[in-house]
Design an enzyme around this catalytic site. Structure first.
Site, PDB file in Angstrom:
ATOM      1  N   HIS A  19      -8.067   0.956  -5.884  1.00  0.00           N
ATOM      2  CA  HIS A  19      -6.645   1.639  -5.626  1.00  0.00           C
ATOM      3  C   HIS A  19      -5.437   1.107  -6.367  1.00  0.00           C
ATOM      4  O   HIS A  19      -4.271   0.656  -5.426  1.00  0.00           O
ATOM      5  CB  HIS A  19      -6.434   1.728  -4.052  1.00  0.00           C
ATOM      6  CG  HIS A  19      -7.500   2.781  -3.411  1.00  0.00           C
ATOM      7  ND1 HIS A  19      -8.031   3.779  -4.095  1.00  0.00           N
ATOM      8  CD2 HIS A  19      -8.030   3.130  -2.162  1.00  0.00           C
ATOM      9  CE1 HIS A  19      -8.851   4.680  -3.228  1.00  0.00           C
ATOM     10  NE2 HIS A  19      -8.550   3.985  -2.230  1.00  0.00           N
ATOM     11  N   HIS A  75      -4.009   9.604   0.004  1.00  0.00           N
ATOM     12  CA  HIS A  75      -4.926   8.877   0.895  1.00  0.00           C
ATOM     13  C   HIS A  75      -4.708   9.356   2.396  1.00  0.00           C
ATOM     14  O   HIS A  75      -4.903   8.457   3.250  1.00  0.00           O
ATOM     15  CB  HIS A  75      -5.032   7.544   0.520  1.00  0.00           C
ATOM     16  CG  HIS A  75      -6.302   6.908   0.713  1.00  0.00           C
ATOM     17  ND1 HIS A  75      -6.860   7.002   2.118  1.00  0.00           N
ATOM     18  CD2 HIS A  75      -7.077   6.171   0.013  1.00  0.00           C
ATOM     19  CE1 HIS A  75      -8.160   6.192   2.072  1.00  0.00           C
ATOM     20  NE2 HIS A  75      -8.437   5.712   0.839  1.00  0.00           N
ATOM     21  N   GLU A  99      -9.602  13.206  -0.889  1.00  0.00           N
ATOM     22  CA  GLU A  99      -8.729  12.640  -2.018  1.00  0.00           C
ATOM     23  C   GLU A  99      -8.964  13.415  -3.348  1.00  0.00           C
ATOM     24  O   GLU A  99     -10.022  13.317  -3.914  1.00  0.00           O
ATOM     25  CB  GLU A  99      -8.800  11.081  -2.101  1.00  0.00           C
ATOM     26  CG  GLU A  99      -8.628  10.362  -0.929  1.00  0.00           C
ATOM     27  CD  GLU A  99      -9.342   9.276  -0.860  1.00  0.00           C
ATOM     28  OE1 GLU A  99      -9.031   8.198  -1.854  1.00  0.00           O
ATOM     29  OE2 GLU A  99     -10.417   8.767  -0.244  1.00  0.00           O
TER      30      GLU A  99
END
Length: 373
Positions: free
Chosen positions: A129, A200, A337
């Site tokens: 991420h 997210h 996502e």
């Protein structure tokens, strides 16, 4: 009697206005300084009564109030309730825009034109991420365009978090008349780079995370998924879902097979995988649908992305309190996502995530809310 009737009507209208005004988190709770930049709260409302709140810290969704089958509004977003909490409590990526690269990059490295870029190892031996100072930890510039639209902007300098290129990003959130939260991502770069942006948000359609999401019923428009190794990095295979616990082409309760004797479920601790969508980047084709049978709330997902990561809340542990001091327990929320596939920079067989100077990066995700009896 006529006077009393008018007064009663006035009080009723005033009461409704007060009730509407009370829906949502407090702006005062989000006013917080983060390294000299002010965290703020932005509220979107549509004419149907939906309310969505966002913060410029990570360009996050922090609440979304949607009606159940009886018309009762409730927050379906799991996360924290103040700017201070988002900064100081454990980072779970609640509601955030993820960048520069959503999901994992194996070995925390990739190459472009024979030049290797070594990233931060923040997930074992891998990169997750965008690293610990990814887009989710930054205070974005914000402009609220109307009651239903807000735009967040960020410039990521060349080699920030070891990614090449100065990347300019805009993320537009719109709460539409069709009860959609439409998220559009726009970006440009001055140097060849990789980019994979996603949101997210954690959802619990029943009660905002007070109980498990295992009884939610899910449909995924995907015949294949990408199996992973022990570090949750795709092997490169596209595996058929047919005959496995990963088959959601027929609506199935999330928890029905999550404890099945399946190697991929053991590796992920449950569902934490990327599905290969059948939608062919057509944003009008349904990618996913989740229904909570008890409340009747429905979430539909549409996107132009080739994949969707379904995460079933396997790492939620009940140790940290969120909104209303709720201690979110194991599998009390799920994420959907929309994205390109994990580790694509090291998997040339996957759809490319390369962005060149002159390219206009565009991604869209639509979370549409409704009810079923």
């Amino acid at each position: 009697m006529k006077y009393l009737g008018i007064m009663a009507l006035v009080l009723m209208v005033f009461g409704c206005a007060q009730k509407e005004a009370s829906v949502g988190l407090s702006s005062e709770d989000f006013a917080f300084d983060n390294n000299g930049k002010t965290i703020e709260l932005y509220t979107l409302k549509n004419d149907n009564g939906l309310v969505c709140q966002l913060t410029n810290f990570g360009a996050r969704v922090v609440s979304l109030y949607a009606p159940d089958k009886n018309g009762e509004l409730a927050d379906v977003i799991v996360g924290y309730g103040s700017g201070k909490d988002f900064v100081e409590k454990p980072e779970n990526f609640y509601g955030a825009v993820i960048g520069r690269y959503g999901n994992r990059i194996g070995g925390a490295a990739f190459s472009i034109d024979s030049v290797e870029y070594q990233l931060q190892k923040n997930d074992g031996a891998n990169h997750l991420h965008g690293g610990t100072n990814g887009f989710h930890r930054q205070v974005w510039d914000a402009e609220q365009l109307s009651d239903t639209e807000v735009v967040f902007s960020l410039v990521s300098p060349d080699m920030e978090s070891a990614y090449p290129g100065t990347v300019s990003v805009k993320v537009k959130y719109q709460l539409t008349a069709a009860n959609e939260l439409k998220i559009e991502y726009f970006a440009t770069t001055d140097k060849k780079t990789v980019l994979n942006l996603t949101n997210h948000s954690y959802f619990n359609l029943k009660d905002g995370g007070r109980t498990s999401i295992n009884d939610h019923v899910m449909y995924l428009n995907a015949d294949y998924y990408t199996p992973v190794d022990g570090g949750l990095i795709p092997t490169g295979e596209l595996a058929a879902v047919a005959g496995t616990p990963f088959d959601f082409t027929t609506p199935t309760a999330i928890g029905e097979r999550v404890e099945a004797d399946d190697e991929q479920l053991k590796v992920g601790g449950g569902y934490d995988h990327n599905w290969v969508l059948n939608t062919e980047s057509d944003v009008s084709t349904l990618a996913a649908k989740v229904v909570d049978p008890e409340s009747g709330r429905v979430l539909e997902v549409y996107t132009n992305e080739p994949g969707i990561q379904f995460y079933g809340g396997n790492f939620i542990n009940g140790r940290t309190a969120g909104k209303e001091d709720i201690k979110y327990d194991f599998r009390s929320a799920f994420c959907l996502e929309t994205q390109h596939f994990p580790d694509t920079p090291n998997k040339p067989e996957f759809p490319s995530v390369i962005v060149n100077p002159g390219d206009e990066y565009y991604s869209v995700c639509i979370y549409k809310f409704g009810v079923e009896e």
